[in-house]
Design a protein around this motif. Structure first.
Motif, PDB file in Angstrom:
ATOM      1  N   LEU A  14      31.865  37.735  36.961  1.00 38.55           N
ATOM      2  CA  LEU A  14      32.997  37.120  36.267  1.00 38.55           C
ATOM      3  C   LEU A  14      33.154  35.654  36.641  1.00 38.55           C
ATOM      4  N   ILE A  15      33.011  35.337  37.904  1.00 37.24           N
ATOM      5  CA  ILE A  15      33.146  33.945  38.351  1.00 37.24           C
ATOM      6  C   ILE A  15      32.103  33.068  37.667  1.00 37.24           C
ATOM      7  N   LEU A  16      30.855  33.490  37.692  1.00 35.53           N
ATOM      8  CA  LEU A  16      29.792  32.698  37.077  1.00 35.53           C
ATOM      9  C   LEU A  16      29.948  32.626  35.560  1.00 35.53           C
ATOM     10  N   SER A  30      40.706  32.156  38.879  1.00 32.19           N
ATOM     11  CA  SER A  30      41.446  33.397  39.055  1.00 32.19           C
ATOM     12  C   SER A  30      42.359  33.673  37.867  1.00 32.19           C
ATOM     13  N   LYS A  31      43.044  32.650  37.400  1.00 32.22           N
ATOM     14  CA  LYS A  31      43.976  32.784  36.280  1.00 32.22           C
ATOM     15  C   LYS A  31      43.245  33.193  34.994  1.00 32.22           C
ATOM     16  N   ILE A  32      42.114  32.557  34.713  1.00 29.83           N
ATOM     17  CA  ILE A  32      41.357  32.868  33.496  1.00 29.83           C
ATOM     18  C   ILE A  32      40.800  34.287  33.545  1.00 29.83           C
ATOM     19  N   ILE A  33      40.286  34.689  34.686  1.00 34.58           N
ATOM     20  CA  ILE A  33      39.758  36.055  34.817  1.00 34.58           C
ATOM     21  C   ILE A  33      40.877  37.062  34.559  1.00 34.58           C
ATOM     22  N   ALA A  34      42.024  36.837  35.152  1.00 31.95           N
ATOM     23  CA  ALA A  34      43.154  37.752  34.960  1.00 31.95           C
ATOM     24  C   ALA A  34      43.598  37.774  33.496  1.00 31.95           C
ATOM     25  N   GLU A  35      43.770  36.601  32.910  1.00 36.47           N
ATOM     26  CA  GLU A  35      44.236  36.517  31.523  1.00 36.47           C
ATOM     27  C   GLU A  35      43.258  37.186  30.555  1.00 36.47           C
ATOM     28  N   PRO A  43      41.727  38.753  40.514  1.00 36.95           N
ATOM     29  CA  PRO A  43      41.099  38.436  41.802  1.00 36.95           C
ATOM     30  C   PRO A  43      42.105  37.878  42.800  1.00 36.95           C
ATOM     31  N   LYS A  44      42.129  38.451  43.957  1.00 38.34           N
ATOM     32  CA  LYS A  44      42.956  37.940  45.049  1.00 38.34           C
ATOM     33  C   LYS A  44      42.164  36.838  45.746  1.00 38.34           C
ATOM     34  N   GLY A  46      41.863  36.171  48.818  1.00 38.99           N
ATOM     35  CA  GLY A  46      41.128  36.687  49.974  1.00 38.99           C
ATOM     36  C   GLY A  46      39.841  37.393  49.598  1.00 38.99           C
ATOM     37  N   THR A  47      39.720  37.803  48.356  1.00 38.28           N
ATOM     38  CA  THR A  47      38.499  38.432  47.858  1.00 38.28           C
ATOM     39  C   THR A  47      37.608  37.407  47.177  1.00 38.28           C
ATOM     40  N   MET A  48      38.224  36.536  46.391  1.00 40.73           N
ATOM     41  CA  MET A  48      37.464  35.606  45.566  1.00 40.73           C
ATOM     42  C   MET A  48      36.784  34.501  46.382  1.00 40.73           C
ATOM     43  N   TYR A  49      37.499  33.905  47.337  1.00 44.62           N
ATOM     44  CA  TYR A  49      36.917  32.769  48.050  1.00 44.62           C
ATOM     45  C   TYR A  49      35.695  33.118  48.892  1.00 44.62           C
ATOM     46  N   PRO A  50      35.656  34.254  49.582  1.00 46.69           N
ATOM     47  CA  PRO A  50      34.401  34.598  50.273  1.00 46.69           C
ATOM     48  C   PRO A  50      33.216  34.698  49.308  1.00 46.69           C
TER      49      PRO A  50
END
Length: 113
Positions: A14-16, A30-35, A43-44, A46-50
């Motif tokens: 999803l990020i890529l 994070s906002k776009i993935i949620a929307e 994505p939280k 604490g999960t997304m940044y690692p």
């Protein structure tokens, strides 16, 4: 209905996929993935940044800092290697969905589409 967890896909996918559109900073990602998943995937940090840091380490994405309204904002950019990795993730995801559909709907399900 329960929120989906990270069993069916990698958050990398999803990020890529979102970064393929244009460079973005973390909150925007994070906002776009949620929307766009209608809040099925939220994505939280604490999960997304690692995952973002791992993608940077693997040279799939890079980062740069811009000053926006006197505030430093880190933007992420997908690299060519990241585009290639994204294609691999998409193939793996499509295959997984295909196989799951075969299991729960029967093999004729995918052939009838």
């Amino acid at each position: 209905m329960a929120k989906y967890s990270n069993y069916l896909f990698k958050l990398d996918l999803l990020i890529l996929s979102v970064l393929k559109r244009h460079d973005m900073y973390g909150y925007e990602l994070s906002k776009i993935i949620a929307e766009e998943t209608h809040n099925y995937v939220v994505p939280k940090h604490g999960t997304m940044y690692p995952i973002i840091y791992k993608l940077i380490e693997e040279q799939y994405i890079s980062s740069y800092t811009l000053l926006v309204k006197n505030k430093a904002r880190v933007y992420y950019h997908i690299e060519q290697k990241g585009l290639e990795y994204l294609q691999q993730l998409i193939l793996e995801y499509d295959n997984l969905v295909y196989q799951i559909n075969n299991l729960i709907h029967g093999e004729d399900y995918n052939e009838s589409k």
